[in-house]
Design a protein around this motif. Sequence first.
Motif, PDB file in Angstrom:
ATOM      1  N   ARG A 174       0.348  -1.222  -0.352  1.00 29.33           N
ATOM      2  CA  ARG A 174      -0.401  -0.158  -0.335  1.00 29.33           C
ATOM      3  C   ARG A 174       1.288   1.742  -0.608  1.00 29.33           C
ATOM      4  O   ARG A 174       0.524   2.284  -1.037  1.00 29.33           O
ATOM      5  N   GLU A 175       2.253   1.264   0.599  1.00 29.89           N
ATOM      6  CA  GLU A 175       2.604   2.709   0.874  1.00 29.89           C
ATOM      7  C   GLU A 175       3.650   2.161  -0.801  1.00 29.89           C
ATOM      8  O   GLU A 175       3.627   3.809  -0.846  1.00 29.89           O
ATOM      9  N   ARG A 176       3.575   1.599  -1.328  1.00 22.76           N
ATOM     10  CA  ARG A 176       3.934   1.650  -3.200  1.00 22.76           C
ATOM     11  C   ARG A 176       3.395   2.173  -3.465  1.00 22.76           C
ATOM     12  O   ARG A 176       3.764   3.071  -4.359  1.00 22.76           O
ATOM     13  N   TYR A 177       2.363   1.319  -3.636  1.00 24.57           N
ATOM     14  CA  TYR A 177       1.058   2.711  -4.277  1.00 24.57           C
ATOM     15  C   TYR A 177       0.837   3.451  -3.957  1.00 24.57           C
ATOM     16  O   TYR A 177       0.722   3.938  -5.130  1.00 24.57           O
ATOM     17  N   ARG A 178       1.429   4.024  -3.176  1.00 25.29           N
ATOM     18  CA  ARG A 178       0.567   4.993  -2.662  1.00 25.29           C
ATOM     19  C   ARG A 178       1.089   6.615  -3.021  1.00 25.29           C
ATOM     20  O   ARG A 178       1.373   7.779  -3.310  1.00 25.29           O
ATOM     21  N   GLU A 179       2.937   5.534  -3.697  1.00 25.03           N
ATOM     22  CA  GLU A 179       3.732   6.909  -3.611  1.00 25.03           C
ATOM     23  C   GLU A 179       3.619   7.080  -5.143  1.00 25.03           C
ATOM     24  O   GLU A 179       3.644   7.952  -6.305  1.00 25.03           O
ATOM     25  N   LEU A 180       3.033   6.209  -5.807  1.00 24.29           N
ATOM     26  CA  LEU A 180       2.694   5.873  -7.432  1.00 24.29           C
ATOM     27  C   LEU A 180       1.412   6.524  -7.718  1.00 24.29           C
ATOM     28  O   LEU A 180       1.584   7.340  -8.499  1.00 24.29           O
ATOM     29  N   LEU A 185      -1.276  12.083  -9.097  1.00 23.77           N
ATOM     30  CA  LEU A 185      -1.996  12.962  -9.344  1.00 23.77           C
ATOM     31  C   LEU A 185      -0.877  14.171  -9.441  1.00 23.77           C
ATOM     32  O   LEU A 185      -1.660  15.557  -9.849  1.00 23.77           O
ATOM     33  N   ARG A 186       0.099  14.321  -8.593  1.00 24.74           N
ATOM     34  CA  ARG A 186       1.023  15.651  -9.355  1.00 24.74           C
ATOM     35  C   ARG A 186       1.173  15.465 -10.485  1.00 24.74           C
ATOM     36  O   ARG A 186       0.894  16.479 -11.165  1.00 24.74           O
ATOM     37  N   ALA A 187       0.782  14.811 -11.271  1.00 23.64           N
ATOM     38  CA  ALA A 187       1.587  14.783 -12.663  1.00 23.64           C
ATOM     39  C   ALA A 187       0.134  15.431 -13.179  1.00 23.64           C
ATOM     40  O   ALA A 187       0.166  15.925 -14.376  1.00 23.64           O
ATOM     41  N   ASN A 188      -0.755  14.943 -12.797  1.00 21.81           N
ATOM     42  CA  ASN A 188      -2.125  15.850 -12.993  1.00 21.81           C
ATOM     43  C   ASN A 188      -3.214  16.429 -12.397  1.00 21.81           C
ATOM     44  O   ASN A 188      -4.069  17.234 -12.251  1.00 21.81           O
ATOM     45  N   GLU A 189      -2.001  17.658 -10.942  1.00 22.15           N
ATOM     46  CA  GLU A 189      -2.962  18.590 -10.547  1.00 22.15           C
ATOM     47  C   GLU A 189      -3.718  19.180 -11.441  1.00 22.15           C
ATOM     48  O   GLU A 189      -4.748  19.794  -9.835  1.00 22.15           O
ATOM     49  N   ASP A 190      -2.858  20.275 -11.716  1.00 14.26           N
ATOM     50  CA  ASP A 190      -4.486  21.052 -12.827  1.00 14.26           C
ATOM     51  C   ASP A 190      -5.383  20.825 -12.983  1.00 14.26           C
ATOM     52  O   ASP A 190      -6.517  21.703 -12.814  1.00 14.26           O
ATOM     53  N   GLN A 191      -5.784  19.408 -12.980  1.00 16.58           N
ATOM     54  CA  GLN A 191      -6.940  18.943 -13.246  1.00 16.58           C
ATOM     55  C   GLN A 191      -8.049  18.288 -11.789  1.00 16.58           C
ATOM     56  O   GLN A 191      -9.112  18.056 -11.969  1.00 16.58           O
ATOM     57  N   LEU A 192      -7.581  18.168 -10.791  1.00 18.60           N
ATOM     58  CA  LEU A 192      -8.158  18.011  -9.639  1.00 18.60           C
ATOM     59  C   LEU A 192      -9.282  18.789  -8.937  1.00 18.60           C
ATOM     60  O   LEU A 192      -8.490  20.547  -9.659  1.00 18.60           O
ATOM     61  N   ALA A 193      -9.592  18.236  -8.166  1.00 21.55           N
ATOM     62  CA  ALA A 193     -10.842  19.335  -7.168  1.00 21.55           C
ATOM     63  C   ALA A 193     -10.211  20.080  -6.345  1.00 21.55           C
ATOM     64  O   ALA A 193      -9.445  19.303  -6.006  1.00 21.55           O
ATOM     65  N   ASP A 194     -10.350  20.745  -5.261  1.00 21.04           N
ATOM     66  CA  ASP A 194      -9.787  21.641  -4.447  1.00 21.04           C
ATOM     67  C   ASP A 194      -9.228  20.629  -3.465  1.00 21.04           C
ATOM     68  O   ASP A 194      -8.066  20.378  -2.908  1.00 21.04           O
ATOM     69  N   ASP A 195     -10.149  20.240  -3.059  1.00 17.15           N
ATOM     70  CA  ASP A 195     -10.686  19.069  -1.536  1.00 17.15           C
ATOM     71  C   ASP A 195      -9.295  17.819  -2.146  1.00 17.15           C
ATOM     72  O   ASP A 195      -9.085  17.174  -1.045  1.00 17.15           O
ATOM     73  N   VAL A 196      -9.434  17.228  -3.967  1.00 14.23           N
ATOM     74  CA  VAL A 196      -8.743  16.449  -3.707  1.00 14.23           C
ATOM     75  C   VAL A 196      -7.451  16.788  -3.229  1.00 14.23           C
ATOM     76  O   VAL A 196      -5.973  16.154  -2.916  1.00 14.23           O
ATOM     77  N   PRO A 204      -4.369   9.708  -0.489  1.00 12.26           N
ATOM     78  CA  PRO A 204      -4.574  10.422  -1.834  1.00 12.26           C
ATOM     79  C   PRO A 204      -5.657   9.094  -2.321  1.00 12.26           C
ATOM     80  O   PRO A 204      -6.587   9.664  -3.374  1.00 12.26           O
ATOM     81  N   LEU A 205      -5.958   7.972  -1.584  1.00 12.29           N
ATOM     82  CA  LEU A 205      -7.038   6.964  -1.948  1.00 12.29           C
ATOM     83  C   LEU A 205      -8.181   7.951  -2.125  1.00 12.29           C
ATOM     84  O   LEU A 205      -8.874   7.095  -3.034  1.00 12.29           O
ATOM     85  N   ARG A 206      -8.674   8.829  -1.379  1.00  8.15           N
ATOM     86  CA  ARG A 206     -10.076   8.665  -1.256  1.00  8.15           C
ATOM     87  C   ARG A 206      -9.951   9.627  -2.821  1.00  8.15           C
ATOM     88  O   ARG A 206     -11.148  10.344  -3.183  1.00  8.15           O
ATOM     89  N   ALA A 207      -8.682  10.542  -3.450  1.00  8.68           N
ATOM     90  CA  ALA A 207      -9.419  10.647  -4.454  1.00  8.68           C
ATOM     91  C   ALA A 207     -10.168   9.946  -5.824  1.00  8.68           C
ATOM     92  O   ALA A 207     -11.116  10.997  -6.108  1.00  8.68           O
ATOM     93  N   PHE A 208     -10.058   8.638  -5.117  1.00  8.90           N
ATOM     94  CA  PHE A 208     -11.454   7.593  -5.921  1.00  8.90           C
ATOM     95  C   PHE A 208     -12.538   8.065  -5.816  1.00  8.90           C
ATOM     96  O   PHE A 208     -13.613   7.667  -6.318  1.00  8.90           O
TER      97      PHE A 208
END
Length: 419
Positions: A174-180, A185-196, A204-208
Motif C-alpha cells: 500500500r505504501e509503494r502504491y501510495r507513492e505511485l 495525482l501530482r502529474a495531473n494536479e491542475d485538473q483536480l478538485a481543490d479538496d482532492v 491520496p486514495l480518497r481521490a477515487f
Amino acid sequence: MSEPLQAPRGTFDILPEQAPLRLAVENVTRSVLESAGYERIETPTFEPTELFTRSVGEATDIVQKEMYSFTDGGERSLTLRPEVTAPIVRAYLQHGMHKLPQPVKLWYLSSCFRYERAQKGRYRQFWQIGAEAIGSDDPAVDAESIALLAEILEQLGVQGLQLRIGSLGGSAARERYRELLKAHLRANEDQLADDVKARIDLNPLRAFDSADESTRAVMATAPLLLDHLDKEDLDHFAQVRSLLDAIELPYVIDPTLVRGLDYYARTVFEFSSDALGAQSGVGGGGRYDGLAEQIDGPPTAGFGWAAGVERILLAAEGLPEPEPLTVLFIARADDAAATTATSFALSAAARRAGVPTQIELAGRSIKGQFKHADRVRARYVAAVSSSGIELKDFESGETTRFEDGDAALAAVLRGRGIS
Ligand code: HAM
C-alpha cells in the motif's frame, strides 16, 4: 408561546410504531449470527478520543470533522463512538480475549455518532448492527462473515442489493502504491478538485471517491492498487473470492473501493442497494489486521462489518406485520370499588398466567372501553361489574357470563389452547 424544544438536527426519535420493525432487524441479526457462533458484546457509548484518532485515522473525514468530542470533569478528551470496531478491538485486548479459542466472534447493535450533513439515510446519531471476528487471518473468516451479512439482508428483504469487493493488500504494498498514486495525482494536479489537491499527501486514495468530473477523468487512468499487491495478498484475495463463488454469492470486484476508515488491510467490501438514494451503502467492512497494533496491542488479525439499521429499514420490503401484543382487555362496567378491585386482581392473575393484558386507565365509558380494546386489537374483553364478568371473544363473537375472575381466566386460557 415559543415552540417546544426539538431533538437536535440529524437525530430522530424511535417511536412505538417503529419499534416492531427495528426488533425484527435485531432478531434476524441475532438468529443468523448466534447460529454461526457469534456472541453479543456491548461497549460504552464513549471512549478515549485517542482510540479513534489512532485507529480510524487522523486523515479521515470521521476524525477530522465528524467526531463528537468533549472534555470531562477529569480533563480527559472523550468521544461518542463514531463506529464500533475500534472499541471492540480495545475490549478484546483489555480483557485478554486472545486466550480464548480464536477467532473470537462478536456481534453488536449499537448507536453511533457522526457530525455529518444530515439527509435521508444519513444521520448524526444512527444505529449499526455489526459482527467482528478477531484472531484469525484465514480467508474463510472473510468469506463467512460476508455471507452472514448477505443472509441477514436477504432475510430482512433488502431490495436491489449489490456486493462490491476489493483488496487493499498489506501495508508495504500500500505504501509503494501510495507513492505511485501521488505521482499520478501530482502529474495531473491542475485538473483536480481543490479538496482532492489538498489531500494528495494526506489521503491520496480518497481521490477515487470524488464526484468532480475532471478529477474522475484523472482517476480513470490512475494506477490501481489491485495491480500492485504482493503475491501473498493476491492469493488471500483469490481464496476469499473462490469461497464466495462456492456458495454462489454474486459480487463485483471493485479495484477502486475506498472505505472511509484507515484501518483496513487486504479484503474490503460493501453492500449497496439501489432502493436507497444518494446514501446507497447498506453495510460494509473488511479486514483490519493492523488495528490492534495501532492501539498498542500485539499483532492481531481481524475481520468484520457493520450495517446501518435505518438504511436497512429504508431498503427493506416485506418485513412482517407486527402481531397485536394485547390478548385480554379488562373493562370496568361500573364504578363500584369491588369492581375496580376484581378487575385489578384479574389483570394480575392473567399476567401471571402469561396472558398479555391491559386494564382501563383513563376512566372511559364502557362503550369507550370496548372501542379502546378494539384499537389495541385485544382478542378478549372481560367486562367486570358488581354482578359478575362478561367475557367477549372477538374471534368467535361469543359472550359468556362468569361468576368470578378465576372462571373467566380459565376460559381465556382454554381459548388459547392452554389449560
Ligand atoms: P462504515 O461504512 O463507516 O463502517 O459504516 C457502516 C454502515 O453504517 C454504513 O454502510 C451505513 O449503512 C451506516 N452508516 C454510516 N454512517 C451513517 C450515518 N451517518 N447515518 C446512517 N447510517 C450510517 C464502519 O463503521 C466500520 N466500523 C465497519 C466495520 C466493522 N469494519 C470492520 N468491522
